[in-house]
Each structure stands twice: as structure tokens, then as C-alpha cells.
Design a protein around this motif. Structure first.
Motif, PDB file in Angstrom:
ATOM      1  N   GLU A 209       0.828  -1.133  -0.081  1.00 29.30           N
ATOM      2  CA  GLU A 209       0.039  -0.081  -0.039  1.00 29.30           C
ATOM      3  C   GLU A 209       0.920   1.192   0.127  1.00 29.30           C
ATOM      4  OE1 GLU A 209      -2.894   1.138  -1.169  1.00 29.30           O
ATOM      5  OE2 GLU A 209      -3.411  -0.692  -0.159  1.00 29.30           O
ATOM      6  N   SER A 210       0.252   2.346  -0.592  1.00 26.44           N
ATOM      7  CA  SER A 210       1.087   3.594  -0.687  1.00 26.44           C
ATOM      8  C   SER A 210       0.140   4.656  -0.475  1.00 26.44           C
ATOM      9  CB  SER A 210       1.449   3.903  -2.030  1.00 26.44           C
ATOM     10  OG  SER A 210       2.355   5.021  -2.100  1.00 26.44           O
ATOM     11  N   PHE A 211       0.414   5.582   0.461  1.00 29.27           N
ATOM     12  CA  PHE A 211      -0.402   6.584   1.135  1.00 29.27           C
ATOM     13  C   PHE A 211       0.291   8.018   0.527  1.00 29.27           C
ATOM     14  CE2 PHE A 211      -1.522   2.807   3.940  1.00 29.27           C
ATOM     15  CZ  PHE A 211      -2.718   3.287   3.994  1.00 29.27           C
ATOM     16  N   GLU A 212      -0.594   8.855   0.060  1.00 31.97           N
ATOM     17  CA  GLU A 212      -0.339  10.260  -0.176  1.00 31.97           C
ATOM     18  C   GLU A 212      -0.117  11.090   1.134  1.00 31.97           C
ATOM     19  OE1 GLU A 212      -4.196  12.420  -1.870  1.00 31.97           O
ATOM     20  OE2 GLU A 212      -3.393  10.598  -3.116  1.00 31.97           O
ATOM     21  N   VAL A 213       0.362  12.325   1.089  1.00 30.92           N
ATOM     22  CA  VAL A 213       0.240  13.265   2.229  1.00 30.92           C
ATOM     23  C   VAL A 213      -1.252  13.819   2.183  1.00 30.92           C
ATOM     24  CG1 VAL A 213       1.084  15.383   2.897  1.00 30.92           C
ATOM     25  CG2 VAL A 213       2.717  13.833   1.682  1.00 30.92           C
ATOM     26  N   ASP A 214      -1.639  14.078   3.453  1.00 25.97           N
ATOM     27  CA  ASP A 214      -2.985  14.548   3.495  1.00 25.97           C
ATOM     28  C   ASP A 214      -2.934  15.226   4.803  1.00 25.97           C
ATOM     29  OD1 ASP A 214      -5.743  15.032   3.873  1.00 25.97           O
ATOM     30  OD2 ASP A 214      -6.442  12.980   3.440  1.00 25.97           O
ATOM     31  N   PRO A 215      -3.235  16.397   4.729  1.00 28.96           N
ATOM     32  CA  PRO A 215      -3.484  17.407   5.928  1.00 28.96           C
ATOM     33  C   PRO A 215      -4.347  17.027   6.854  1.00 28.96           C
ATOM     34  CG  PRO A 215      -3.528  18.674   4.086  1.00 28.96           C
ATOM     35  CD  PRO A 215      -3.427  17.403   3.699  1.00 28.96           C
ATOM     36  N   ASP A 216      -5.428  16.079   6.441  1.00 27.30           N
ATOM     37  CA  ASP A 216      -6.593  15.934   7.397  1.00 27.30           C
ATOM     38  C   ASP A 216      -6.089  14.694   8.314  1.00 27.30           C
ATOM     39  OD1 ASP A 216      -8.370  17.821   6.246  1.00 27.30           O
ATOM     40  OD2 ASP A 216      -9.116  16.437   4.671  1.00 27.30           O
TER      41      ASP A 216
END
Length: 318
Positions: A264-271
Motif C-alpha cells: 500500500e502507498s499513502f499520499e500526504v493528507d493534512p486531514d
């Protein structure tokens, strides 16, 4: 029964160090061992072997979440994985152990606090939130106090957090390990039957270099790698939708070199920061988000991995 009743047993080893008398007359010590006696002693030590792996009562599977470097989102992954596993399989019993004795953050992310209680069997009852059983050193010490311990004391505390907690019945225990390659990983791998480990990293060269060390450690400890999880892979421009690989894009290449799957790969998310601070995992706070969907996919992959491993072990025993 109050948890304070068992704290002396958790911390008791601290008081023993002060009773050790210093050596005197060191000039009288003689070393009279020849080479053959030294080799004989080494053989006896090696014959003892490693500690016997004993399962936790009532716990079917144990999955480690690890990282070589700190600050890569390892605990965020562990928390959301445990919660996602409970969401997609409500009938399954899921546990979350915060094995980071020096920097426990599961209590904050899972919004749990207060002293655990002892049951009639003198075992610590884990705290429950979001349907997940949780235990952490952060529940046993004040949040303002620093844990300043040597390795032996850490190992005794880890023993309490594993074998002196009423975990069962559990289908899966997710263990959030501290960053690096230290005593905690060695103790867990040598004493518990670990089904597999998820290694979390970010795309920076510095993080990937340390991640390789962690992977090599698990290889030496004979702990199977379920796969790599990449956090902060990129940032998406809200105006044009362009992907910006602000930390580089080398994780996939390293995974191929190590012959591992990037599951899995997760992007940057300010939330995500707000989810952490509020103690409400993204799987609940942002159920329709990309992150929540990816955590559900990650949970499915872990369940599938455990199922396949159980089938292979059952076949091997026939």
C-alpha cells in the motif's frame, strides 16, 4: 483491583539495581581458563539455544508493524490497520499492543486513557475503543513522565504487556513496535510466534536506507515480511491535481531490489494530522476518503495473508 497493585512487579526490577554491591579487590581476580575450557563453555552456552516460542493464550495471530526510522507514520498505520480489520470483519476480535515503551502514542491516537484494571486471574484487562482491545505503557505511567530504563527493564515491561494482559480471545494482535532494530524486536521474535511483519517507510533515501536494515533484521530473525507500506509518497495539488513527489520516488525500486511487495502507498493528507490529534482514526473520521479505503484494502491483504499462512501450516502438518 487497581493497576497500582501490579506496578511494583512492572517496575520492581528498578529497585534491585541499587542493592548490587561493587566489586572490591579486583586485583585479586585471576583468569585461568585455557582455550579448550573457553570453547567448552561456549559450546554449553550455544547448546541452550534461543528462548522457546510460546503463543499468547487465546491469540491466534500476531502481526508486527515496524519501521527502521522514526516519524514515518508507523503508529498511524498500526492504529488504522487494527481499526480497519475490525470494520471489515466485525465478528473478528482484534487487539492493538503499543510496544514502544519509550514513546507510546497509541493512547492518543485511539483516544484511550485511565488506569487498566486487574481481573480475577491477576491479569491486566486491556482498554477497549472502536471495538479494538488496546494496551500501552502510556496507560501505566503519567504522560508527563519519561521512561528512563535500560534494556533489561524494558524487556521485563514488555513481558508484562504481552503475557500479563488478558488478550484472549483474539483473532489477530497488531503490535506497534518502536523504530529501529533493538531489544524489543529481538525479544518479540524470539519469544512469540510472529505470523509476519509490515514494514513502514517514506520515500526519502535516508529512510529507505534504514528500512533495509530493518528488513535484514527480520530476515535474520526468520520473521516473514508481509510487505512494505509507503507513507507520504506524494502530495496532490488541490488546484490542478498534479502529483508532487516531494520526498523522492525510490520506494518501489527498493522493494523490487529486496524482492518484496509494496502492499500500500499513502499520499500526504493534512486531514490525517487532525485524525491523530483528535484520537479518531481515519477509518472512522474520514470513512469515504482515499486513505480510509486504502486502510480497508490493507486490512483485507493482512487477513488474506494470515488465511493463506494458516492453510500452508495445516497442509505441512498433515
Amino acid at each position: 483491583m487497581n493497576i497500582q497493585r501490579i506496578l511494583p512487579r512492572v517496575y520492581g526490577i528498578l529497585t534491585n539495581f541499587n542493592t548490587c554491591a561493587p566489586l572490591t579487590n579486583t586485583s585479586t581476580i585471576r583468569f585461568q581458563h585455557d582455550k579448550s575450557s573457553i570453547n567448552e563453555h561456549r559450546a554449553k552456552v550455544m547448546a541452550k539455544g534461543l528462548p522457546e516460542k510460546k503463543p499468547l493464550p487465546g491469540v491466534k495471530s500476531i502481526v508486527l508493524v515496524a519501521s527502521g526510522k522514526g516519524g514515518v507514520g508507523k503508529t498511524t498505520t498500526a492504529v488504522n490497520l487494527a481499526c480497519a480489520m475490525k470494520v471489515i470483519e466485525p465478528d473478528k476480535e482484534i487487539g492493538l499492543l503499543d510496544a514502544d515503551v519509550f514513546g507510546p502514542s497509541v493512547p492518543l491516537m485511539m483516544n484511550i486513557s485511565g488506569e487498566p484494571m486487574l481481573n480475577d486471574d491477576n491479569l491486566i484487562e486491556p482498554l477497549l475503543n472502536y471495538g479494538v482491545k488496546c494496551m500501552s505503557m502510556g496507560l501505566l505511567v503519567s504522560g508527563e513522565n519519561a521512561v528512563v530504563w535500560r534494556g533489561l527493564m524494558v524487556m521485563q515491561a514488555l513481558e508484562r504487556l504481552t503475557r500479563h494482559v488478558a488478550w484472549g480471545p483474539l483473532d489477530c494482535l497488531v503490535v506497534d513496535t518502536p523504530p529501529g532494530t533493538g531489544d524489543t524486536h529481538l525479544s518479540l521474535a524470539q519469544n512469540l510466534p510472529i505470523d509476519g511483519a509490515i514494514v513502514v517507510t517514506t520515500p526519502q533515501s535516508a529512510a529507505l536506507q534504514v528500512t533495509k536494515r530493518g528488513l535484514n533484521m527480520f530476515d535474520k530473525l526468520k520473521v516473514p515480511i508481509i510487505g512494505l507500506v509507503e507513507n507520504m509518497s506524494h502530495a496532490v495539488c488541490k488546484n490542478c491535481g498534479t502529483r508532487n513527489y516531494i520526498f523522492g520516488n525510490e520506494t518501489k525500486q527498493m522493494a523490487e531490489q529486496m524482492q518484496l511487495e509494496m502492499i500500500e502507498s499513502f499520499e500526504v493528507d493534512p486531514d490525517m494530522s487532525e485524525c491523530i490529534n483528535s484520537g479518531k482514526p481515519a477509518i472512522y473520521a474520514l470513512p469515504d476518503s482515499i486513505h480510509a479505503e486504502k486502510y480497508r484494502q490493507l486490512a483485507n491483504k493482512v487477513f488474506k495473508y494470515i488465511s493463506n499462512k494458516d492453510k500452508e501450516e495445516a497442509t505441512a502438518t498433515k
